[in-house]
Design an enzyme around this catalytic site. Structure first.
Site, PDB file in Angstrom:
ATOM      1  CG  ASP A  94      -2.007   1.038   1.135  1.00  0.00           C
ATOM      2  OD1 ASP A  94      -2.035   1.780   0.133  1.00  0.00           O
ATOM      3  OD2 ASP A  94      -2.830   1.123   2.065  1.00  0.00           O
ATOM      4  CB  ALA A  95       3.485   2.249  -2.057  1.00  0.00           C
ATOM      5  CE  LYS A  96      -3.809   5.048  -0.103  1.00  0.00           C
ATOM      6  NZ  LYS A  96      -3.228   4.067   0.874  1.00  0.00           N
ATOM      7  NE  ARG A  97       6.266   4.778  -3.774  1.00  0.00           N
ATOM      8  CZ  ARG A  97       6.233   4.840  -2.446  1.00  0.00           C
ATOM      9  NH1 ARG A  97       5.181   5.350  -1.841  1.00  0.00           N
ATOM     10  NH2 ARG A  97       7.247   4.422  -1.716  1.00  0.00           N
TER      11      ARG A  97
END
Length: 275
Positions: A94-97
């Site tokens: 869950d890094a929302k890149r």
């Protein structure tokens, strides 16, 4: 992990639970601080206790990056531990890149080559060239933000154009030109309730990653009523409600019990849906 493998795990385990590893030393029990790598050891205990009841784990990168190199080492060790000891579990970073094309290529290389993660959350608001680099990896998943569980989701995601189409609906429509049901999922917050009906009109077959059940107040039953499809099509995440259910020496056992309770509820929902 392929779509069919994920569906098989859901049916076999009677669960579509994703355990969020939002590991915060300020909330961890004192007993783990006597160990060499407290963050990893906490995660390891949680994973072993909850693995029978879930199909996925979702480490949130912010909770590891905040502690620099040691935090990232714990993240890598956690992912390797899951792969070696619980290989049938999907690992979601869950890094929302999401950035301009060449930067997204580097992010994709980081998570899909260096870390060899199964799936990555991606922000779609810079458009196609910021997302497609993540979709070039066979067997990997891009999980696009569509309609999130936070209060601020109303600031932009629900805004309408002159024809009454909301921004999250544009994201759902346009992104299906880039990916498909075998390599793309969407984040839809559990707190959105009946809005799942609108999501399913535009994305009937995609898997949805659903945060917000438990501590954020989302209803599992409501999510299933409006969001479940013929393949289940849901990965419902719980983080704080499981991993911080206890702060004493028995924290892992209590986490396992909480995961089992959710799994039992999910079993009932799957049965009601004829799955």
């Amino acid at each position: 992990m392929t779509r069919q493998e994920l569906i098989q795990q859901i049916k076999q385990k009677r669960s579509f639970l994703c355990v969020g590893l939002d590991t915060d030393p300020k909330k961890m029990p004192q007993c783990v601080f006597d160990l060499h790598d407290p963050i990893f050891e906490f995660n390891k205990a949680i994973i072993d206790a909850t693995a029978p009841y879930c199909v996925a784990y979702k480490p949130n990168l912010a909770f590891y990056e905040a502690y620099g190199i040691k935090g990232m080492e714990a993240f890598v060790k956690t992912c390797e531990y899951i792969k070696e000891n619980h290989p049938n579990h999907l690992i979601i970073a869950d890094a929302k890149r999401g950035d301009i094309g060449n930067t997204s290529q580097m992010y994709a290389r980081t998570f899909f080559e260096e870390y060899n993660i199964d799936a990555l959350t991606v922000a779609p608001y810079m458009g196609e060239d910021s997302v497609t680099p993540f979709l070039q990896y066979e067997g990997k998943w891009v999980i696009l933000l569509a309609l999130t569980s936070n209060k601020g989701s109303h600031d932009f995601q629900l805004t309408e154009d002159a024809q009454g189409e909301r921004l999250f609906e544009k994201v759902l429509k346009k992104s299906q030109e880039w990916g498909n049901t075998n390599n793309m999922m969407y984040v839809v917050g559990a707190t959105q309730g009946k809005m799942f009906e609108d999501i399913r009109k535009l994305a009937p077959d995609h898997f949805l990653l659903v945060p917000g059940v438990g501590a954020q107040g989302g209803s599992l039953q409501e999510v299933c009523k409006y969001g479940m499809n013929k393949d289940c099509g849901l990965l419902v995440n719980s983080s704080r409600g499981i991993i911080y259910a206890s702060n004493d020496d028995h924290f892992a056992e209590v986490a396992g019990n909480k995961a089992r309770e959710l799994q039992q509820e999910m079993d009932e929902e799957l049965t009601k849906a004829g799955l």
